[in-house]
Motif scaffolding. Structure first.
Motif, PDB file in Angstrom:
ATOM      1  N   ASP A  94       3.111  24.553  -8.011  1.00  0.00           N
ATOM      2  CA  ASP A  94       3.234  23.791  -9.256  1.00  0.00           C
ATOM      3  C   ASP A  94       2.101  22.775  -9.392  1.00  0.00           C
ATOM      4  O   ASP A  94       1.503  22.624 -10.466  1.00  0.00           O
ATOM      5  N   ILE A  95       1.814  22.077  -8.307  1.00  0.00           N
ATOM      6  CA  ILE A  95       0.737  21.077  -8.335  1.00  0.00           C
ATOM      7  C   ILE A  95      -0.614  21.746  -8.561  1.00  0.00           C
ATOM      8  O   ILE A  95      -1.405  21.312  -9.412  1.00  0.00           O
ATOM      9  N   VAL A  96      -0.882  22.816  -7.824  1.00  0.00           N
ATOM     10  CA  VAL A  96      -2.174  23.502  -7.939  1.00  0.00           C
ATOM     11  C   VAL A  96      -2.347  24.105  -9.330  1.00  0.00           C
ATOM     12  O   VAL A  96      -3.423  23.989  -9.950  1.00  0.00           O
ATOM     13  N   LYS A  97      -1.302  24.719  -9.853  1.00  0.00           N
ATOM     14  CA  LYS A  97      -1.382  25.406 -11.143  1.00  0.00           C
ATOM     15  C   LYS A  97      -1.478  24.438 -12.317  1.00  0.00           C
ATOM     16  O   LYS A  97      -2.275  24.642 -13.244  1.00  0.00           O
ATOM     17  N   ASN A  98      -0.651  23.395 -12.300  1.00  0.00           N
ATOM     18  CA  ASN A  98      -0.552  22.512 -13.467  1.00  0.00           C
ATOM     19  C   ASN A  98      -1.386  21.237 -13.377  1.00  0.00           C
ATOM     20  O   ASN A  98      -1.655  20.613 -14.416  1.00  0.00           O
ATOM     21  N   GLU A  99      -1.763  20.844 -12.169  1.00  0.00           N
ATOM     22  CA  GLU A  99      -2.479  19.579 -12.025  1.00  0.00           C
ATOM     23  C   GLU A  99      -3.833  19.717 -11.335  1.00  0.00           C
ATOM     24  O   GLU A  99      -4.692  18.849 -11.455  1.00  0.00           O
ATOM     25  N   GLY A 100      -4.015  20.785 -10.577  1.00  0.00           N
ATOM     26  CA  GLY A 100      -5.274  20.979  -9.875  1.00  0.00           C
ATOM     27  C   GLY A 100      -5.151  20.685  -8.390  1.00  0.00           C
ATOM     28  O   GLY A 100      -4.304  19.892  -7.961  1.00  0.00           O
ATOM     29  N   VAL A 101      -6.010  21.326  -7.613  1.00  0.00           N
ATOM     30  CA  VAL A 101      -5.979  21.197  -6.153  1.00  0.00           C
ATOM     31  C   VAL A 101      -6.168  19.752  -5.707  1.00  0.00           C
ATOM     32  O   VAL A 101      -5.539  19.291  -4.743  1.00  0.00           O
ATOM     33  N   LEU A 102      -7.025  19.025  -6.405  1.00  0.00           N
ATOM     34  CA  LEU A 102      -7.314  17.647  -5.989  1.00  0.00           C
ATOM     35  C   LEU A 102      -6.081  16.760  -6.015  1.00  0.00           C
ATOM     36  O   LEU A 102      -6.014  15.765  -5.289  1.00  0.00           O
ATOM     37  N   ASN A 103      -5.088  17.100  -6.850  1.00  0.00           N
ATOM     38  CA  ASN A 103      -3.875  16.285  -6.905  1.00  0.00           C
ATOM     39  C   ASN A 103      -3.019  16.409  -5.656  1.00  0.00           C
ATOM     40  O   ASN A 103      -2.092  15.628  -5.446  1.00  0.00           O
ATOM     41  N   LEU A 104      -3.317  17.405  -4.818  1.00  0.00           N
ATOM     42  CA  LEU A 104      -2.652  17.477  -3.514  1.00  0.00           C
ATOM     43  C   LEU A 104      -3.061  16.302  -2.632  1.00  0.00           C
ATOM     44  O   LEU A 104      -2.391  15.981  -1.652  1.00  0.00           O
ATOM     45  N   LEU A 138       0.832  -1.199   0.000  1.00  0.00           N
ATOM     46  CA  LEU A 138       0.000   0.000   0.000  1.00  0.00           C
ATOM     47  C   LEU A 138       0.873   1.258   0.000  1.00  0.00           C
ATOM     48  O   LEU A 138       0.559   2.253  -0.668  1.00  0.00           O
ATOM     49  N   ASP A 139       1.975   1.210   0.744  1.00  0.00           N
ATOM     50  CA  ASP A 139       2.906   2.342   0.775  1.00  0.00           C
ATOM     51  C   ASP A 139       3.549   2.547  -0.594  1.00  0.00           C
ATOM     52  O   ASP A 139       3.687   3.675  -1.074  1.00  0.00           O
ATOM     53  N   LEU A 140       3.954   1.452  -1.209  1.00  0.00           N
ATOM     54  CA  LEU A 140       4.600   1.517  -2.520  1.00  0.00           C
ATOM     55  C   LEU A 140       3.654   2.108  -3.566  1.00  0.00           C
ATOM     56  O   LEU A 140       4.023   3.013  -4.332  1.00  0.00           O
ATOM     57  N   LEU A 141       2.429   1.629  -3.622  1.00  0.00           N
ATOM     58  CA  LEU A 141       1.455   2.113  -4.603  1.00  0.00           C
ATOM     59  C   LEU A 141       1.082   3.568  -4.353  1.00  0.00           C
ATOM     60  O   LEU A 141       0.871   4.336  -5.289  1.00  0.00           O
ATOM     61  N   LYS A 142       1.019   3.961  -3.077  1.00  0.00           N
ATOM     62  CA  LYS A 142       0.724   5.351  -2.736  1.00  0.00           C
ATOM     63  C   LYS A 142       1.831   6.275  -3.251  1.00  0.00           C
ATOM     64  O   LYS A 142       1.556   7.328  -3.850  1.00  0.00           O
ATOM     65  N   THR A 143       3.079   5.889  -3.020  1.00  0.00           N
ATOM     66  CA  THR A 143       4.208   6.694  -3.473  1.00  0.00           C
ATOM     67  C   THR A 143       4.188   6.853  -4.986  1.00  0.00           C
ATOM     68  O   THR A 143       4.417   7.944  -5.515  1.00  0.00           O
ATOM     69  N   ARG A 144       3.892   5.775  -5.700  1.00  0.00           N
ATOM     70  CA  ARG A 144       3.879   5.841  -7.162  1.00  0.00           C
ATOM     71  C   ARG A 144       2.726   6.692  -7.689  1.00  0.00           C
ATOM     72  O   ARG A 144       2.856   7.335  -8.728  1.00  0.00           O
ATOM     73  N   LYS A 145       1.636   6.695  -6.979  1.00  0.00           N
ATOM     74  CA  LYS A 145       0.528   7.552  -7.391  1.00  0.00           C
ATOM     75  C   LYS A 145       0.853   9.020  -7.140  1.00  0.00           C
ATOM     76  O   LYS A 145       0.416   9.899  -7.886  1.00  0.00           O
ATOM     77  N   GLN A 146       1.643   9.300  -6.117  1.00  0.00           N
ATOM     78  CA  GLN A 146       1.971  10.682  -5.767  1.00  0.00           C
ATOM     79  C   GLN A 146       3.117  11.257  -6.585  1.00  0.00           C
ATOM     80  O   GLN A 146       3.257  12.479  -6.659  1.00  0.00           O
ATOM     81  N   GLN A 147       3.952  10.405  -7.182  1.00  0.00           N
ATOM     82  CA  GLN A 147       5.113  10.926  -7.903  1.00  0.00           C
ATOM     83  C   GLN A 147       4.673  11.730  -9.124  1.00  0.00           C
ATOM     84  O   GLN A 147       3.607  11.506  -9.692  1.00  0.00           O
ATOM     85  N   LYS A 148       5.499  12.688  -9.508  1.00  0.00           N
ATOM     86  CA  LYS A 148       5.159  13.599 -10.612  1.00  0.00           C
ATOM     87  C   LYS A 148       5.071  12.838 -11.927  1.00  0.00           C
ATOM     88  O   LYS A 148       5.906  12.009 -12.245  1.00  0.00           O
ATOM     89  N   ARG A 149       4.023  13.160 -12.686  1.00  0.00           N
ATOM     90  CA  ARG A 149       3.821  12.520 -13.982  1.00  0.00           C
ATOM     91  C   ARG A 149       3.824  13.577 -15.074  1.00  0.00           C
ATOM     92  O   ARG A 149       3.684  14.768 -14.809  1.00  0.00           O
TER      93      ARG A 149
END
Length: 285
Positions: A248-258, A33-44
């Motif tokens: 950067d996250i808010v501007k380019n990906e949206g608040v929900l990506n936080l 679960l930790d591994l998958l969480k980290t991969r979902k959070q990494q910049k794409r």
């Protein structure tokens, strides 16, 4: 409970090894679960979406436990240091407040909400600083951006990239995540225990259920700082600091990506808390 019948404080050594055991067990069981969480959070890349099912399909079973060793070291040592120091801080506040109360499901002292907030925040921040190098290494092991085989590989790469300061990248966002998380968690944990003690005699159920509730609340509140921490630790050259990463996250990906990886974090944190605190409280009795 009156002072005449007050419970005898548990020896520090018992807190230390009990916390080490439960922290280590939960880290190994819940590593996927930790591994998958980290991969979902990494910049794409722009418009690139992360598909959990695809990552699981591409991985064999053992791949999901990548990074288990640094995770085990960080969680077991961290749990031991945190819960032991937390117990010491709480006993100091307990004596200062002089209320002499305990929940019937616990041998841990009952202190005020403010006392819980302060003791947990200070203990978590202190331990977090000491374990930052392991936190950075653990996060990189879990990410798909690096292919470390050993701790030595990770150490060498980070030193070459940023020097010693590389092991403390993301410390600001880590503290902004961990300090309020610990305070909010402990306050809700104790409130839930007090509530459930009215309706049940089963201490394992009371403590585990309270831990799960507390973990859900505190994980949700601090989720954005966890996402920012991961981004900074994985790509420090792109993510210079907390503010730049946030904007950067808010501007380019949206608040929900936080809140990327929140569901996985909620599952992992609630299960880890239920196992760790439920078993920990039983072991120290």
């Amino acid at each position: 409970m009156s002072s005449e019948n007050a419970k005898i404080p548990v020896k520090t050594r018992k807190h230390l090894y009990s916390a080490f055991i439960v922290g280590g067990i939960s880290s190994v069981i819940l590593q996927p679960l930790d591994l998958l969480k980290t991969r979902k959070q990494q910049k794409r890349n722009h418009n690139q979406k992360y598909h959990l099912k695809n990552d699981i399909k591409k991985s064999n079973l053992l791949d999901l436990w990548k990074g288990t060793f640094p995770s085990f070291l960080r969680t077991s040592i961290g749990s031991a240091l945190y819960l032991t120091s937390l117990n010491s801080f709480r006993h100091i506040i307990f004596q200062f407040e002089n209320n002499r109360e305990y929940n019937k499901s616990s041998t841990l002292p009952k202190i005020s909400n403010v006392g819980n907030l302060i003791s947990a925040s200070v203990a978590r921040s202190s331990v977090g600083f000491l374990l930052m190098p392991l936190t950075v290494i653990k996060t990189r092991f879990e990410s798909s951006l690096y292919n470390y085989k050993t701790l030595s590989d990770a150490y060498t790469d980070i030193m070459r990239e940023s020097g010693v300061k590389g092991f403390f990248k993301g410390f600001g966002s880590t503290i902004l995540r961990d300090s309020p998380y610990a305070g909010i968690y402990l306050m809700n944990y104790e409130l839930s225990k007090t509530f459930l003690n009215r309706y049940s005699e089963n201490s394992l159920f009371i403590n585990s259920s309270s831990a799960i509730v507390a973990a859900i609340v505190s994980s949700t509140v601090t989720a954005p700082f966890d996402t920012i921490r991961v981004r900074i630790q994985l790509q420090p050259k792109l993510n210079k600091n907390l503010f730049n990463t946030f904007t950067d996250i808010v501007k380019n990906e949206g608040v929900l990506n936080l809140f990327d990886g929140l569901t996985l974090r909620l599952i992992r944190k609630s299960l880890a808390a239920g196992i760790a605190w439920g078993v920990y409280e039983e072991l120290i009795k």
